[in-house]
Design a protein around this motif. Structure first.
Motif, PDB file in Angstrom:
ATOM      1  N   UNK A   1     -13.076 -55.067  15.027  1.00 36.79           N
ATOM      2  CA  UNK A   1     -12.147 -54.039  14.552  1.00 36.79           C
ATOM      3  C   UNK A   1     -11.123 -54.624  13.588  1.00 36.79           C
ATOM      4  N   UNK A   2     -10.675 -55.860  13.850  1.00 32.53           N
ATOM      5  CA  UNK A   2      -9.702 -56.501  12.968  1.00 32.53           C
ATOM      6  C   UNK A   2     -10.319 -56.789  11.599  1.00 32.53           C
ATOM      7  N   UNK A   3     -11.569 -57.196  11.581  1.00 33.67           N
ATOM      8  CA  UNK A   3     -12.265 -57.402  10.300  1.00 33.67           C
ATOM      9  C   UNK A   3     -12.314 -56.098   9.518  1.00 33.67           C
ATOM     10  N   UNK A   4     -12.593 -55.002  10.223  1.00 32.99           N
ATOM     11  CA  UNK A   4     -12.661 -53.698   9.560  1.00 32.99           C
ATOM     12  C   UNK A   4     -11.301 -53.310   8.980  1.00 32.99           C
ATOM     13  N   UNK A   5     -10.225 -53.529   9.724  1.00 36.55           N
ATOM     14  CA  UNK A   5      -8.889 -53.211   9.225  1.00 36.55           C
ATOM     15  C   UNK A   5      -8.571 -54.018   7.975  1.00 36.55           C
ATOM     16  N   UNK A   6      -8.854 -55.324   8.030  1.00 37.52           N
ATOM     17  CA  UNK A   6      -8.565 -56.203   6.895  1.00 37.52           C
ATOM     18  C   UNK A   6      -9.382 -55.820   5.673  1.00 37.52           C
ATOM     19  N   UNK A   7     -10.661 -55.573   5.877  1.00 40.40           N
ATOM     20  CA  UNK A   7     -11.530 -55.172   4.766  1.00 40.40           C
ATOM     21  C   UNK A   7     -11.048 -53.865   4.147  1.00 40.40           C
ATOM     22  N   UNK A   8     -10.643 -52.912   4.979  1.00 36.43           N
ATOM     23  CA  UNK A   8     -10.172 -51.629   4.456  1.00 36.43           C
ATOM     24  C   UNK A   8      -8.871 -51.778   3.675  1.00 36.43           C
ATOM     25  N   UNK A   9      -7.965 -52.628   4.164  1.00 38.62           N
ATOM     26  CA  UNK A   9      -6.725 -52.874   3.423  1.00 38.62           C
ATOM     27  C   UNK A   9      -7.022 -53.473   2.050  1.00 38.62           C
ATOM     28  N   UNK A  10      -7.880 -54.487   2.016  1.00 38.27           N
ATOM     29  CA  UNK A  10      -8.239 -55.106   0.743  1.00 38.27           C
ATOM     30  C   UNK A  10      -8.940 -54.103  -0.178  1.00 38.27           C
TER      31      UNK A  10
END
Length: 445
Positions: free
Chosen positions: A275-284
């Motif tokens: 989930x953290x990877x998804x949040x980071x990817x979405x922010x970028x």
């Protein structure tokens, strides 16, 4: 259309009027009598796409101390105005896009005060966490509607291309703070829910459908964030609905951030990492898409060989966002490939079971269902077993049939997993069948 009012500093009146005369703009001039450092005030209507070039021309005559106000104009009745509008339409001056000056103001206006921002995010986090735990799509959507993320998500990119350092720093600070608040609030609420024994999916909390799709992201998840970034900038520059775009941006950030908190509270580190990877990817993705969209829309230095701080900063941030997104896209690509392989295995198993049951000796049984079950090793899950359900009035168990199904499925893959064959007895009662599972036979590979 826009209506511009400029309070002209002492000694700059002739320069300002010269720019307006060269542009063919019809204006009204009055003396400034308030005793301030301004000598006069000039007012004039302009087409929306003329605001930026006119203000840029005025900036060339040293008007840093001028006071400029730009407001919407409902109607202008003037032949001179019609000529100006035709002139800027014919010159291709950016279409009906918002000027850089107005763009900065709008981006800043969409970012609420810090106290309001935090309160709304806390409410959104509570609603999102409750929606995920309850597996309620409607509640999760509600959390997106109230999240004030549009302004912060776009302010940073607008600040970069316009050279507004305060806007850029504020945008980045609000984004990081917003995601952190949602994660921490979700951890607290999910911990309380766990202590209270509220586990809607039993021990494995991520079996909840709304939560499962956020802890095992794939490359398709990036498309939502990229689209949100592009749509967000278009809403600022072209006047599209900001409310709808705000929900789209929140959809890319709020539920995944809440998923990080829930899985952390449950001690599922692998799922929390996904989930953290998804949040980071979405922010970028949101920031990269917004920045590139602004660049393509022309919010940049216009000279082909012009080197300016704004151009350098824009290219630098595009590079940082792009590299970061590519690095994180590697594990997402692996997860996407794993999803494809799982889907392919399920289809292959279905075909093999159908082929075997087409044999005349199995006329009394039919294929009821084929399911691929994955393990709990989030985010990169592997196939744990394939469950095949066959149905008939007296189906078995039949060890030979179980072995044939096992061999046929295992020949199609090198992975190691359990093939489980379940037999369902159908008892005919008039026109209907009542089914019950009676026995299970399996083969371990």
């Amino acid at each position: 259309m826009r209506y511009v009012e400029i309070a002209i500093p002492e000694g700059r009146r002739g320069a300002v009027l010269g720019v307006l005369d060269d542009a063919g703009i019809n204006y009204v001039m009055s003396d400034e009598t308030s005793g301030a450092r301004y000598s006069s005030v000039v007012r004039f209507p302009v087409p929306t796409n003329a605001v930026e070039p006119v203000l840029d021309d005025l900036a060339q005559v040293d008007l840093e101390d001028a006071h400029v106000v730009v407001v919407n104009a409902e109607t202008v009745v003037s032949e001179a105005f019609d000529e100006v509008r035709d002139q800027y339409s014919a010159s291709g001056a950016g279409g009906a896009r918002t000027s850089r000056q107005v763009l900065r103001t709008k981006a800043d206006e969409f970012t609420p005060a810090l106290s309001i921002y935090l309160v709304m995010l806390l409410i959104s986090a509570v609603v999102a966490t409750a929606g995920l735990l309850a597996d309620s799509p409607a509640v999760v959507v509600g959390s997106m509607v109230i999240a004030p993320l549009l302004g912060p998500a776009l302010a940073a990119s607008v600040g970069i291309v316009t050279g507004d350092d305060a806007l850029r720093r504020g945008g980045f600070r609000y984004q990081v703070l917003g995601v952190s608040v949602v994660v921490l609030a979700s951890i607290g609420l999910a911990t309380l829910a766990r202590l209270a024994g509220l586990e809607p999916a039993g021990v494995d909390i991520v079996l909840v459908a709304e939560l499962e799709e956020r802890v095992s992201p794939n490359l398709f998840s990036v498309l939502v964030a990229l689209g949100a970034g592009v749509a967000g900038i278009l809403s600022l520059t072209r006047g599209f609905s900001e409310a709808i775009v705000g929900v789209m941006i929140a959809a890319a950030l709020i539920p995944p951030a809440a998923a990080v908190g829930i899985t952390t509270a449950w001690g599922m580190n692998g799922a929390a990492l996904g989930a953290l990877i998804l949040v980071t990817v979405n922010l970028l993705s949101i920031n990269l898409a917004a920045l590139v969209t602004l660049w393509v829309a022309g919010y940049r230095p216009q000279g082909l060989f012009e080197v300016s701080p704004t151009r350098r900063a824009t290219m630098r941030y595009i590079g940082v966002f792009g590299v970061g997104l590519l690095v994180l896209a590697v594990p997402l690509a692996g997860l996407t490939l794993n999803d494809f392989q799982t889907t392919e295995l399920e289809a292959t198993a279905q075909d093999e079971v159908e082929r075997i049951l087409d044999d005349p000796q199995y006329n009394e049984v039919t294929n009821d269902d084929v399911t691929v079950v994955l393990d709990d090793d989030y985010p990169a899950r592997s196939v744990e077993r394939v469950i095949v359900v066959v149905k008939g009035f007296d189906p078995g168990p039949d060890p030979e049939l179980s072995d044939r199904i096992y061999v046929a499925i295992r020949e199609k893959t090198d992975a190691s997993f359990l093939v489980e064959v379940q037999y369902v007895v159908a008892e005919e009662r008039g026109e209907t069948d009542e089914e019950r599972i009676v026995r299970t036979a399996g083969a371990d590979g």
